[in-house]
Design a protein around this motif. Structure first.
Motif, PDB file in Angstrom:
ATOM      1  N   HIS A  65     -10.029  14.973   5.508  1.00  0.00           N
ATOM      2  CA  HIS A  65      -9.763  14.196   4.297  1.00  0.00           C
ATOM      3  C   HIS A  65      -8.278  14.144   3.978  1.00  0.00           C
ATOM      4  O   HIS A  65      -7.790  13.150   3.435  1.00  0.00           O
ATOM      5  CB  HIS A  65     -10.555  14.756   3.115  1.00  0.00           C
ATOM      6  N   TRP A  66      -7.543  15.189   4.331  1.00  0.00           N
ATOM      7  CA  TRP A  66      -6.097  15.194   4.055  1.00  0.00           C
ATOM      8  C   TRP A  66      -5.357  14.318   5.051  1.00  0.00           C
ATOM      9  O   TRP A  66      -4.539  13.484   4.671  1.00  0.00           O
ATOM     10  CB  TRP A  66      -5.566  16.625   4.089  1.00  0.00           C
ATOM     11  N   TRP A  67      -5.650  14.503   6.339  1.00  0.00           N
ATOM     12  CA  TRP A  67      -4.928  13.748   7.354  1.00  0.00           C
ATOM     13  C   TRP A  67      -5.269  12.258   7.305  1.00  0.00           C
ATOM     14  O   TRP A  67      -4.457  11.410   7.692  1.00  0.00           O
ATOM     15  CB  TRP A  67      -5.232  14.314   8.739  1.00  0.00           C
ATOM     16  N   GLU A  68      -6.428  11.899   6.828  1.00  0.00           N
ATOM     17  CA  GLU A  68      -6.780  10.485   6.713  1.00  0.00           C
ATOM     18  C   GLU A  68      -6.398   9.907   5.357  1.00  0.00           C
ATOM     19  O   GLU A  68      -6.644   8.730   5.087  1.00  0.00           O
ATOM     20  CB  GLU A  68      -8.274  10.287   6.979  1.00  0.00           C
ATOM     21  N   GLY A  69      -5.779  10.745   4.517  1.00  0.00           N
ATOM     22  CA  GLY A  69      -5.339  10.290   3.212  1.00  0.00           C
ATOM     23  C   GLY A  69      -3.917   9.759   3.241  1.00  0.00           C
ATOM     24  O   GLY A  69      -3.360   9.448   4.300  1.00  0.00           O
ATOM     25  N   THR A  70      -3.306   9.660   2.070  1.00  0.00           N
ATOM     26  CA  THR A  70      -1.948   9.143   1.933  1.00  0.00           C
ATOM     27  C   THR A  70      -1.038  10.188   1.322  1.00  0.00           C
ATOM     28  O   THR A  70      -1.486  11.090   0.602  1.00  0.00           O
ATOM     29  CB  THR A  70      -1.931   7.881   1.051  1.00  0.00           C
ATOM     30  N   ASP A  71       0.264  10.068   1.604  1.00  0.00           N
ATOM     31  CA  ASP A  71       1.230  11.011   1.057  1.00  0.00           C
ATOM     32  C   ASP A  71       1.646  10.576  -0.352  1.00  0.00           C
ATOM     33  O   ASP A  71       1.109   9.613  -0.917  1.00  0.00           O
ATOM     34  CB  ASP A  71       2.434  11.152   1.986  1.00  0.00           C
ATOM     35  N   ALA A  72       2.620  11.273  -0.924  1.00  0.00           N
ATOM     36  CA  ALA A  72       3.030  11.009  -2.303  1.00  0.00           C
ATOM     37  C   ALA A  72       3.559   9.596  -2.498  1.00  0.00           C
ATOM     38  O   ALA A  72       3.494   9.043  -3.604  1.00  0.00           O
ATOM     39  CB  ALA A  72       4.082  12.028  -2.729  1.00  0.00           C
ATOM     40  N   SER A  73       4.068   9.011  -1.430  1.00  0.00           N
ATOM     41  CA  SER A  73       4.611   7.647  -1.516  1.00  0.00           C
ATOM     42  C   SER A  73       3.548   6.583  -1.256  1.00  0.00           C
ATOM     43  O   SER A  73       3.838   5.391  -1.306  1.00  0.00           O
ATOM     44  CB  SER A  73       5.763   7.470  -0.523  1.00  0.00           C
ATOM     45  N   GLY A  74       2.325   7.010  -0.984  1.00  0.00           N
ATOM     46  CA  GLY A  74       1.252   6.072  -0.703  1.00  0.00           C
ATOM     47  C   GLY A  74       1.124   5.692   0.755  1.00  0.00           C
ATOM     48  O   GLY A  74       0.263   4.875   1.124  1.00  0.00           O
ATOM     49  N   LYS A  75       1.934   6.303   1.624  1.00  0.00           N
ATOM     50  CA  LYS A  75       1.890   5.989   3.044  1.00  0.00           C
ATOM     51  C   LYS A  75       0.765   6.781   3.716  1.00  0.00           C
ATOM     52  O   LYS A  75       0.612   7.978   3.474  1.00  0.00           O
ATOM     53  CB  LYS A  75       3.223   6.322   3.702  1.00  0.00           C
ATOM     54  N   LYS A  76       0.001   6.107   4.567  1.00  0.00           N
ATOM     55  CA  LYS A  76      -1.103   6.778   5.264  1.00  0.00           C
ATOM     56  C   LYS A  76      -0.560   7.794   6.257  1.00  0.00           C
ATOM     57  O   LYS A  76       0.381   7.527   7.004  1.00  0.00           O
ATOM     58  CB  LYS A  76      -1.969   5.764   6.003  1.00  0.00           C
ATOM     59  N   ARG A  77      -1.132   8.976   6.257  1.00  0.00           N
ATOM     60  CA  ARG A  77      -0.694  10.028   7.180  1.00  0.00           C
ATOM     61  C   ARG A  77      -1.168   9.717   8.600  1.00  0.00           C
ATOM     62  O   ARG A  77      -2.161   9.024   8.796  1.00  0.00           O
ATOM     63  CB  ARG A  77      -1.237  11.388   6.731  1.00  0.00           C
ATOM     64  N   ASP A  78      -0.445  10.293   9.586  1.00  0.00           N
ATOM     65  CA  ASP A  78      -0.764  10.042  10.998  1.00  0.00           C
ATOM     66  C   ASP A  78      -0.638  11.358  11.765  1.00  0.00           C
ATOM     67  O   ASP A  78       0.463  11.847  12.000  1.00  0.00           O
ATOM     68  CB  ASP A  78       0.193   9.001  11.573  1.00  0.00           C
TER      69      ASP A  78
END
Length: 626
Positions: free
Chosen positions: A205-218
């Motif tokens: 759920h974390w890795w498929e989520g987004t960071d503080a800037s709204g960018k999707k994690r990879d």
């Protein structure tokens, strides 16, 4: 592969659909509270804690450590980037828990961590784990079967280490409430049920989520965003390239599990980065930067600990036996380069290496010569092959050097002035047989006219101390030998891309006492061209591939030992490495601020995570420093 690396530990018939159905119909194997490759579990159902720990060890204080070079990533599961200290490319490091926990005082043994129990059939064709319902991420979310399956698929797809480690795992699927099953490509791989417990579980759920800037994690890319974890520690703060601070998780879900009781006692672990080994050493002597160090330099161990803190007892030296692994340490020859493809050239380099003089002049006679890829263990080959080992070697006869069957492998010895002349003369003969001859003092290929040049790649200027004498002998043969020292980030990048002639990594190629699937990552043809694999030498040898499979699919311990002996012997006679030296002791020095259990684990020698800060000792140290 079963070991704690400083290190680290890694072709079957497809299972038909009917085979999968058969699993469901067959009598269910018993659920176990541990797995072992080498015998009975040391701890049974009443396991409360390891018998070497202090279960009442106090919590608190800071463990200070140093690292060398720099870092630019908090994702250790990709080839790109240099991960920070505390993170591990294989296993969970200090951030993530694995399905099971490798025992520190019993070889090849796992006890529950995220998984509370494990089951597998007699033919080792699959393994399933029942997850502990209490297991949680640091954000309070439960660790799920979906996390396990996602982690397995992602890691096998992107990590060269995991790809080879779990090469024979066909799929992972949910087979019950809190239950995950791994199906293998066929049965017979005794190690696979055990090493599936080494699988690190990552937060989907974390890795498929987004960071503080709204960018999707990879997860396939390096990152400096602090990742969500599950283990006893989390990353508290980071200064990129310079410092990483870990803090103990007060409400860590697994703190009362038997494998954790009496361990993980420091409130904080701080890693400060220094330019190189010399800078790190000076930081240790000053105090406050590195509270304990494993001493790799015998010269420093014998002569360097003469500073005031040692004299007054503030710094203590100690040695512990190392029984957990065999090892290969040496000058690794990159056979991807055309000039090293002829085994006679590689053998000639071995004849030019004078270990005895270096042992006397540099090592105080304290080191043993490496003469095996599994040196220091029962897995090292010796003498001539016989019995089961000979039977295994007969299956690759004609594909391996004939000497494998007729001669005991021995490295050249430089014990007299005459032996030096004889050894170098033999090296010249080998090079001539490989098509080289001297011309105007240079060793030249008689067909191409190209001189033979060798560049040694290193990441620390101090490496010249032991590479230099080797280069002197190579130059006597007419070889243009040089050393190139680069920073740690460039070294890691070049090592991962196999961009070197010869190198000697400062991480020993450690071997567990139960070798298995990781051997593909070390020696297989498939790994030779996989960036980031540990097949640094570029070995592409069908006989080696076949012997690796014999190791992996050994039916019992006797066959495993015989197959490993056969593999070792073939690797040695192909001269992929110029072997160096090893020590079967762990040498550590520490500032006298710790409380320690009366004994340490027999298997790994030491367990610093079972130590604690003794506040009275720490205060006394500070008072004397003022």
């Amino acid at each position: 592969m079963r070991f704690r690396p400083f290190v680290a530990s890694l072709a079957l018939l497809a299972i038909a659909t009917a085979g999968t159905v058969q699993i469901a119909q067959a009598a269910e194997p018993e659920w176990r509270t541990g797995t072992s490759l080498l015998g009975e579990l040391k701890y049974g159902a009443d396991f409360k804690h390891y018998d070497y720990v202090n279960p009442d060890a106090p919590k608190g204080g800071t463990l200070n450590q140093t690292s060398e070079g720099s870092f630019d990533s908090l994702n250790p599961y990709v080839v790109q980037g240099t991960p920070a200290s505390g993170l591990g490319a294989l296993g969970g490091g200090q951030l993530y828990d694995t399905l099971m926990s490798q025992s520190l005082d019993q070889v090849g043994t796992n006890y529950p961590l995220i998984a509370q129990s494990v089951a597998y059939p007699d033919d080792f064709s699959w393994v399933k784990f029942k997850l502990n319902p209490a297991a949680k991420w640091h954000d309070g979310e439960p660790i799920t079967v979906d996390d396990v399956i996602w982690s397995f698929n992602v890691l096998k797809a992107q990590s060269p280490l995991y790809n080879k480690y779990y090469h024979d795992v066909e799929k992972a699927e949910k087979t019950g409430d809190g239950e995950v099953t791994f199906t293998f490509t066929s049965g017979g791989n005794r190690e696979l049920p055990n090493i599936m417990g080494d699988l690190v579980v990552l937060p989907k759920h974390w890795w498929e989520g987004t960071d503080a800037s709204g960018k999707k994690r990879d997860i396939t890319k390096p990152t400096m965003e602090i990742p969500l974890g599950s283990s006893a520690y989390k990353i508290e703060s980071v200064v990129p390239g310079k410092t990483i601070v870990w803090s103990r998780v007060e409400n860590y879900w697994g703190k009362d599990l038997p494998v954790n009781v009496g361990r993980n006692n420091f409130d904080h672990i701080r890693y400060e980065y220094f330019r190189d080994q010399n800078a790190s050493w000076e930081a240790f002597k000053k105090g406050g930067f590195e509270d304990y160090r494993g001493e790799a330099s015998i010269g420093r161990w014998m002569r360097g600990y003469d500073f005031p803190a040692v004299a007054r007892g503030d710094v203590i030296k100690a040695m512990f036996p190392l029984r957990s692994s065999g090892r290969m340490q040496g000058f690794l020859i990159n056979t991807r380069r055309d000039k090293f493809k002829d085994p006679k050239v590689r053998e000639a380099l071995n004849w030019a290496y004078d270990f005895e003089s270096m042992s006397k002049n540099l090592f105080f006679g304290q080191y043993k010569r490496i003469n095996s890829y599994f040196a220091g263990s029962e897995l090292a080959s010796s003498g001539l092959p016989s019995g089961k080992e000979l039977e295994i070697l007969e299956t690759v006869k004609g594909q391996v050097p004939e000497e494998v069957f007729t001669k005991e492998f021995k490295l050249p010895v430089y014990d007299t002035p005459q032996s030096q002349r004889d050894n170098l003369r033999h090296a010249v003969q080998l090079l001539k047989a490989a098509g080289y001859d001297q011309k105007n003092g240079k060793l030249v290929n008689t067909q191409t006219g190209q001189p033979l040049t060798i560049e040694f790649l290193a990441d620390d200027p101090s490496a010249e101390r032991f590479i230099g004498p080797f280069m002197v002998n190579l130059r006597k043969l007419g070889i243009d030998a040089q050393i190139r020292v680069v920073d740690s980030a460039q070294y890691t990048s070049r090592l991962n891309d196999f961009d070197f002639d010869i190198t000697t990594p400062n991480v020993v190629m450690a071997q567990s006492l139960s070798p298995g699937n990781e051997q593909r990552d070390f020696w297989s043809s498939a790994a030779a061209d996989t960036p980031g694999s540990r097949n640094y030498m570029g070995i592409k040898n069908p006989a080696v591939d076949k012997l690796v499979d014999r190791v992996i699919f050994a039916k019992d311990r006797d066959e495993l030992v015989a197959a490993t002996h056969a593999l070792d012997r073939v690797l040695l006679w192909n001269y992929y490495v110029v072997p160096q030296w090893y020590d079967d002791r762990i040498k550590i020095a520490y500032w006298n601020k710790f409380g320690m259990p009366e004994k340490q684990p027999e298997y790994t020698g030491i367990d610093p995570f079972s130590w604690w800060i003794d506040t009275a000792k720490e205060q006394a140290l500070k008072a004397r420093a003022e």
